[in-house]
Design a protein around this motif. Structure first.
Motif, short mmCIF file in Angstrom:
data_model
loop_
_atom_site.label_atom_id
_atom_site.label_comp_id
_atom_site.label_asym_id
_atom_site.label_seq_id
_atom_site.Cartn_x
_atom_site.Cartn_y
_atom_site.Cartn_z
N GLY A 48 0.93 -1.25 0.13
CA GLY A 48 -0.11 0.02 0.24
C GLY A 48 1.05 1.20 0.10
N HIS A 49 1.69 1.21 0.66
CA HIS A 49 2.86 2.30 0.94
C HIS A 49 3.41 2.60 -0.62
CE1 HIS A 49 2.25 3.37 4.97
NE2 HIS A 49 2.73 2.20 5.45
N ALA A 50 3.94 1.57 -1.01
CA ALA A 50 4.69 1.54 -2.52
C ALA A 50 3.86 2.23 -3.64
CB ALA A 50 5.00 0.01 -2.92
N ARG A 51 2.43 1.85 -3.55
CA ARG A 51 1.57 2.15 -4.36
C ARG A 51 1.41 3.66 -4.31
NH1 ARG A 51 -4.52 2.39 -5.22
NH2 ARG A 51 -4.55 3.29 -7.34
N THR A 52 1.27 4.29 -2.99
CA THR A 52 1.28 5.88 -2.97
C THR A 52 2.66 6.53 -3.53
OG1 THR A 52 -0.26 5.64 -1.05
CG2 THR A 52 1.44 7.70 -0.99
N TYR A 53 3.74 5.91 -2.97
CA TYR A 53 5.04 6.41 -3.53
C TYR A 53 5.35 6.38 -4.89
CZ TYR A 53 5.63 6.05 1.80
OH TYR A 53 5.62 6.21 2.98
N VAL A 54 5.08 5.54 -5.43
CA VAL A 54 5.26 5.16 -6.89
C VAL A 54 4.41 6.30 -7.73
CG1 VAL A 54 4.89 3.58 -8.85
CG2 VAL A 54 6.04 2.85 -6.89
N ILE A 55 3.05 6.40 -7.42
CA ILE A 55 2.13 6.82 -8.30
C ILE A 55 2.48 8.66 -8.24
CG2 ILE A 55 0.12 7.24 -6.69
CD1 ILE A 55 0.01 6.61 -10.55
N PHE A 56 2.84 9.14 -7.11
CA PHE A 56 3.28 10.35 -7.08
C PHE A 56 4.64 10.49 -7.72
CE2 PHE A 56 0.13 10.13 -3.28
CZ PHE A 56 -1.02 10.62 -4.15
N ASP A 57 5.44 9.81 -7.63
CA ASP A 57 6.60 9.74 -8.44
C ASP A 57 6.39 9.91 -9.87
OD1 ASP A 57 9.75 9.33 -8.79
OD2 ASP A 57 9.02 7.62 -9.78
N VAL A 58 5.31 9.17 -10.45
CA VAL A 58 5.06 9.13 -11.76
C VAL A 58 4.48 10.53 -11.98
CG1 VAL A 58 3.26 8.44 -13.45
CG2 VAL A 58 4.85 6.87 -12.11
N LYS A 117 -3.77 24.35 -2.99
CA LYS A 117 -4.84 24.29 -4.06
C LYS A 117 -5.42 22.80 -4.50
CE LYS A 117 -3.00 28.28 -6.65
NZ LYS A 117 -2.64 29.02 -7.74
N TYR A 118 -4.55 21.78 -4.71
CA TYR A 118 -4.82 20.57 -5.05
C TYR A 118 -4.48 19.56 -4.23
CZ TYR A 118 -5.18 23.26 -9.51
OH TYR A 118 -5.40 24.26 -10.41
N TRP A 119 -5.69 18.69 -3.90
CA TRP A 119 -5.30 17.27 -2.69
C TRP A 119 -5.28 16.27 -3.86
CZ3 TRP A 119 -3.79 17.97 2.17
CH2 TRP A 119 -3.62 19.16 2.74
N LEU A 120 -4.22 15.47 -3.67
CA LEU A 120 -4.08 14.33 -4.59
C LEU A 120 -4.18 13.04 -3.40
CD1 LEU A 120 -1.67 15.01 -7.46
CD2 LEU A 120 -4.19 15.39 -7.25
N HIS A 121 -5.14 12.14 -3.44
CA HIS A 121 -5.42 10.96 -2.46
C HIS A 121 -5.24 9.72 -3.23
CE1 HIS A 121 -6.83 14.54 0.40
NE2 HIS A 121 -5.72 13.82 0.78
N SER A 122 -4.19 9.08 -2.88
CA SER A 122 -4.36 7.64 -3.64
C SER A 122 -5.13 6.61 -2.78
CB SER A 122 -2.86 6.91 -3.57
OG SER A 122 -2.29 6.93 -2.19
N GLY A 123 -5.88 5.65 -3.89
CA GLY A 123 -6.79 4.58 -3.11
C GLY A 123 -5.97 3.61 -2.43
N PHE A 124 -6.71 3.01 -1.64
CA PHE A 124 -6.19 1.65 -0.73
C PHE A 124 -5.78 0.49 -1.69
CE2 PHE A 124 -9.26 3.84 2.33
CZ PHE A 124 -8.45 4.30 2.83
N VAL A 125 -4.97 -0.08 -1.00
CA VAL A 125 -4.64 -1.46 -1.87
C VAL A 125 -5.07 -2.60 -0.77
CG1 VAL A 125 -2.79 -3.27 -2.23
CG2 VAL A 125 -2.70 -0.72 -2.81
N THR A 126 -6.23 -3.46 -1.28
CA THR A 126 -6.63 -4.69 -0.58
C THR A 126 -5.91 -5.84 -1.06
OG1 THR A 126 -8.25 -4.73 -2.06
CG2 THR A 126 -8.72 -3.52 -0.10
N ILE A 127 -6.26 -6.94 -0.49
CA ILE A 127 -5.66 -8.33 -0.92
C ILE A 127 -6.83 -9.08 -0.78
CG2 ILE A 127 -4.73 -8.76 1.48
CD1 ILE A 127 -2.45 -10.27 -0.23
N ILE A 146 -6.81 -0.60 -5.17
CA ILE A 146 -6.41 -1.95 -6.13
C ILE A 146 -6.61 -3.09 -5.13
CG2 ILE A 146 -4.28 -3.05 -6.84
CD1 ILE A 146 -3.02 -0.39 -7.42
N ASP A 147 -7.12 -4.33 -5.78
CA ASP A 147 -7.39 -5.54 -5.07
C ASP A 147 -6.32 -6.45 -5.58
OD1 ASP A 147 -8.37 -7.20 -3.08
OD2 ASP A 147 -9.55 -8.28 -4.83
#
Length: 430
Positions: free
Chosen positions: A1-11, A215-225, A265-266
């Motif tokens: 879940g942390h990886a998802r957040t860090y990767v997408i904002f890097d992109v 001005k803009y808040w970007l929030h990544s979704g959760f990762v479920t398993i 992301i499931d």
């Protein structure tokens, strides 16, 4: 879940830079809080040893995943003077007060509290995440700005007594130093919206008197398993290190960009297998293009520049629509399908192959999904996999099964995914 957040904002940061925006990307590191102190006591270590260990592991994960767009990593404990200054401003303006265990923010004084999460101040009283309980607080939802230390706990001097910063105040003190009292984009996972980001808004707007804080808040979704929230208590979580024992960093990044960043992301193993198969296709295409560039026809038979230009326009159109990475990927895969067709027909010339490689490398500077090295799997194994795939398309099931058996006899496994066959060494997880 942390990886998802860090990767997408890097992109996202890399895409904005590719469009010519000047980006200053700051990430804070919470290196002191109650959980860290508790862990230090449990393990009979200092808090510095605990945070040092996890910060080193985090930085290694960041490096492996190709997250290199961040300009500054800022530790909370390196910014105690800025934190104290901001708390003092809030006290002087009547937004904060002192009781026996620390300094608190009075949410009743900030009429906009709850506006990000769309809660009223009364609903904000329901906050349960890291809200300190104290009968002396003016409001149940009031949050800690400075916590007085107990004997043996880490502490820093302040005008109110020795203690340590609260969780929320470190972020606004750090962001004000590096980004100013107002800035454009604040990122984080959805579970930080309330109360953490709500508290940040209250602190900064109350202290500076300027609105909006961000001005803009970007929030990544959760990762479920497998449909359930990842949880240490349920023992159903996967660490980045464990995942990378079996799959490549590029596959993880592909899995992240294949989903819209605000959506959940499931995670299922089939999903990472599909991602690994997809980047195998990318690597194979680059290898074919390198071969054409080296020994393909010299005469230009197609106008690849126009196709690249149209693809770039469509790609940016999707990314400009709130960073819709899955739609952008679809554009990219359509381009790859066209180029593969040209290669199969023998009409892609040397110059066009070189132009195509440069375009894909530019896209990869944003997405980071092209493997940096060739697979350890021999090319003839991939040829067998392609042969089997063609047999399956022709519904020659018996011949396809024989080819699969041949692949397995050579020490490799093959899984069918939506992105084509995934080939792996048999002693790998499959």
């Amino acid at each position: 879940g942390h990886a998802r957040t860090y990767v997408i904002f890097d992109v996202i940061a890399k895409y904005l830079r590719s469009k010519g925006y000047r980006i200053k990307f700051v990430m804070n590191i919470t290196d002191i809080d109650d959980k860290i102190i508790e862990r230090a006591k449990e393990q009979e270590k200092t808090w510095e040893e605990i945070t040092g260990f996890y910060e080193k592991a985090f930085m290694e994960d960041v490096r492996i995943l190709g997250i290199d767009s961040i300009d500054k990593f800022a530790r909370a404990t390196d910014h105690i003077p800025q934190i104290i200054k901001q708390i003092k401003t809030l006290i002087d303006k009547g937004y904060a007060y002192q009781i026996e265990d620390g300094i608190y923010f009075d949410i009743s004084r900030f009429s906009d509290y709850g506006k990000l999460a769309k809660r009223t101040v009364e609903q904000a009283e329901d906050a349960v995440s890291r809200i300190v309980e104290s009968i002396s607080k003016r409001n149940k939802g009031d949050f800690n700005l400075w916590k007085f230390s107990k004997p043996g706990e880490p502490q820093w001097p302040s005008p109110w007594g020795e203690g340590r910063p609260g969780w929320h105040i470190e972020d606004t003190a750090i962001s004000e130093k590096y980004l100013g009292q107002q800035y454009e984009i604040h990122c984080g996972a959805q579970d930080l919206i309330f109360p953490h980001h709500e508290a940040e808004i209250a602190q900064q707007e109350a202290a500076s008197g300027k609105k909006p804080f961000v001005k803009y808040w970007l929030h990544s979704g959760f990762v479920t398993i497998n449909g359930r929230k990842m949880s240490k208590s349920l023992k159903n979580f996967i660490t980045i290190r464990d995942l990378l024992k079996e799959y490549s960093p590029e596959a993880l990044r592909f899995m992240v960009v294949s989903a819209y960043y605000r959506s959940p992301i499931d995670y299922k193993e089939d999903l990472i297998k599909q991602s690994e198969a997809a980047i195998q296709r990318f690597r194979e295409l680059i290898n074919k293009l390198e071969l054409v560039k080296k020994s393909g026809p010299k005469d230009e038979k197609i106008e690849v520049n126009e196709i690249i230009g149209n693809t770039k326009t469509e790609f940016e159109k999707k990314m400009d629509d709130d960073f819709n990475t899955p739609e952008a990927l679809a554009v990219l895969f359509n381009f790859i399908r066209i180029i593969n067709g040209f290669i199969d027909e023998g009409v892609l010339d040397k110059k066009s192959a070189g132009q195509t490689i440069k375009f894909l490398e530019k896209i990869n500077e944003i997405f980071g999904i092209l493997p940096q090295k060739d697979s350890d799997i021999p090319g003839e194994i991939f040829e067998l996999a392609r042969k089997r795939e063609n047999l399956r398309k022709q519904k020659s099931w018996l011949e396809a099964d024989k080819t699969r058996d041949e692949i397995q006899s050579l020490g490799y496994s093959i899984d069918d995914t939506s992105y084509g066959p995934l080939v792996k060494i048999r002693n790998s997880k499959s």
